[in-house]
Write an enzyme that holds these catalytic residues in place. Structure first.
Site, mmCIF file in Angstrom:
data_model
loop_
_atom_site.group_PDB
_atom_site.id
_atom_site.type_symbol
_atom_site.label_atom_id
_atom_site.label_comp_id
_atom_site.label_asym_id
_atom_site.label_seq_id
_atom_site.Cartn_x
_atom_site.Cartn_y
_atom_site.Cartn_z
ATOM 1 N N ASP A 178 -3.337 -23.554 -8.180
ATOM 2 C CA ASP A 178 -4.182 -23.161 -7.047
ATOM 3 C C ASP A 178 -5.342 -22.292 -7.546
ATOM 4 O OD1 ASP A 178 -5.210 -22.924 -4.512
ATOM 5 O OD2 ASP A 178 -3.621 -21.627 -3.736
ATOM 6 N N GLY A 190 -7.276 -15.515 -3.233
ATOM 7 C CA GLY A 190 -7.230 -16.458 -4.344
ATOM 8 C C GLY A 190 -7.319 -15.796 -5.697
ATOM 9 N N ASN A 235 -3.359 -16.599 -0.794
ATOM 10 C CA ASN A 235 -2.775 -17.241 0.378
ATOM 11 C C ASN A 235 -2.030 -18.497 -0.068
ATOM 12 O OD1 ASN A 235 -2.168 -17.791 3.004
ATOM 13 N ND2 ASN A 235 -4.169 -18.655 3.530
ATOM 14 N N HIS A 261 1.776 -25.007 -2.827
ATOM 15 C CA HIS A 261 2.064 -23.583 -3.091
ATOM 16 C C HIS A 261 3.163 -22.963 -2.224
ATOM 17 C CE1 HIS A 261 -0.738 -23.270 0.230
ATOM 18 N NE2 HIS A 261 -1.804 -23.371 -0.500
HETATM 19 ZN ZN LIG Z 1 -3.809 -23.421 0.151
HETATM 20 ZN ZN LIG Z 2 -5.681 -24.088 -2.728
#
Ligand SMILES: [Zn+2]
Ligand SMILES: [Zn+2]
Length: 447
Positions: free
Chosen positions: A321, A340, A294, A248
């Protein structure tokens, strides 16, 4: 003999005639309307539209020019099992993936307990062999308990089917510890995937440090928290000639650090998420906790650097993610909310709507980047060609829908794209020859 890296539940090998679909597979170089036959779960024939006729016991799927693509592969998802099944589990997480056009995902180890031992890996793989709708690979921890102090039994985990290793959710803060992991990798293989963050810089932050965090009075995380760690670990990967994957990426300086590492021939690869490619700190102004992730959403310049990286190949693939959280966990003040967003069910449509329709990237490139994650982890790439197992997604590019309006397949609903009008709807997903998803409104002509 090491165990097979990918596991799925039982799949019924399908016999299908997909009539008049627009096949788009950038790797096999097809971008044209075709009839496609799947026999006993294998791609058997591709022919001019109208050339193939339905055989007995074959299901006819009227393609009507809808796009047939190799099924997507996501190298970065959180399936939350064991320990947090109120957010997601193998069944719901892989159902969400199938609904998003995915036939393969890699699950992160920041579960409760942490996936850091061979017995737990074995038991998760057993559960996946019963419950997973699509192929799942597991990426156990680099360090025990994600605590950064003791390496896991990497060789044994590899024997038991570990695809690679990551402490995702946390960085490996000690360079010496990471170096040791990279040296072990030489003996046992497996890609080391890194969540890059310097906790001495990110500490206390809930969003990107910049104009918006200053205006809102929220503690910020500076982009150097990520980029200095990317630069450090690229140098370590180069020094040890190790195989490292950066997770990410979120900012200009990280993309630059990776480009420099690649230019030197270091064996590094990267991913970017749909939210970092489409959203910025401006989207956090309303303090919607679904926008808290994040690494945090950064500036427009950062977003543009990620798009340029996706185009140039500095960014090898898209990864969602996918990070489910229960409603009550997210319905708290912004600073306290967990980080998240979910992403499996919206990735294609969000990127198609936000990047392909306005002409920023080509559809073929998007499909390439949504499927490239498998090869980065030494797994077979989904390809539309006779003799290949059928891993397919059928998509109506014209269908318009509002994300989340009919609920989610995921157990959680913390999606940063919820409520947005998107174009492009997955009609059907095939994984390893079995039909694993059909859109509710999508009818097929019986066998
Ligand atoms: Zn991460
Ligand atoms: Zn992750």
């Amino acid at each position: 003999m090491a165990a097979e890296p990918l596991v799925h539940g039982s799949l019924q090998a399908a016999d299908l005639l997909l009539r008049d679909v627009h096949v788009l597979d950038p790797r096999s170089g097809i971008d044209a309307r075709r009839d496609v036959r799947v026999r006993e779960g294998q791609l058997a024939e591709l022919a001019e539209p109208g050339a193939l006729s339905q055989e007995p016991n074959e299901e006819l799927v009227e393609g009507r020019g809808n796009h047939l693509m190799p099924a997507f592969f996501d190298p970065h998802v959180h399936l939350r099992t064991p320990g947090q099944e109120h957010k997601e589990d193998l069944d719901t997480g892989t159902r969400a993936a199938a609904a998003g056009g995915y036939a393969g995902v890699l699950a992160m180890p920041n579960t409760d307990p942490v996936l850091d031992s061979a017995p737990l890996l074995r038991s998760l793989r057993d559960t996946a062999a019963r419950e997973a709708r699509i192929a799942v690979g597991f990426v156990p921890a680099i360090t025990r308990g994600l605590e950064g102090e003791q390496l896991t039994e990497m060789a044994e985990l590899r024997q038991q089917g570990a695809v690679g290793f990551t402490d995702d959710g946390r960085p490996v803060t000690s360079a010496g510890m990471l170096r040791k992991a990279l040296q072990y990798q030489r003996l046992c293989g497996g890609v080391i995937a890194l969540h890059e963050e310097d906790p001495t810089l990110s500490r206390g932050g809930a969003m990107h440090e910049g104009a918006v965090s200053a205006a809102l009075g929220i503690g910020g995380i500076p982009t150097i928290s990520e980029s200095t760690m990317v630069a450090r670990d690229a140098a370590l990967a180069g020094y040890e000639d190790a195989r490292v994957h950066f997770q990410h990426l979120s900012c200009v300086a990280s993309v630059q650090a990776v480009a420099a590492a690649k230019a030197q021939g270091f064996r590094v690869s990267t991913e970017a998420s749909p939210h970092h490619l489409l959203l910025t700190e401006e989207d956090v102004r309303g303090m919607d906790t679904r926008m808290k992730m994040n690494p945090p959403l950064a500036t427009e310049a950062d977003r543009q650097a990620l798009i340029a990286g996706l185009r140039s190949g500095t960014i090898d693939c898209v990864a969602t993610d996918h990070a489910p959280h229960a409603r009550e966990e997210k319905e708290v003040p912004f600073e306290q909310a967990p980080m998240g967003t979910t992403g499996l069910e919206t990735a294609f449509a969000a990127l198609y709507t936000g990047l392909v329709l306005p002409g920023i990237i080509e559809l073929g490139l998007l499909v390439e980047r949504l499927t490239a994650g498998a090869a980065l982890f030494d797994l077979p790439t989904h390809t539309i060609a006779p003799g290949e197992p059928a891993n397919l997604t059928l998509i109506d590019l014209d269908a318009e829908w509002v994300a989340g309006e009919r609920g989610w397949e995921s157990r959680s609903e913390n999606c940063c794209f919820a409520g947005r009008k998107l174009r492009g709807k997955v009609l059907m997903t095939v994984c390893e020859g079995g039909v694993v998803y059909r859109e509710r409104a999508f009818s097929v002509v019986g066998a």
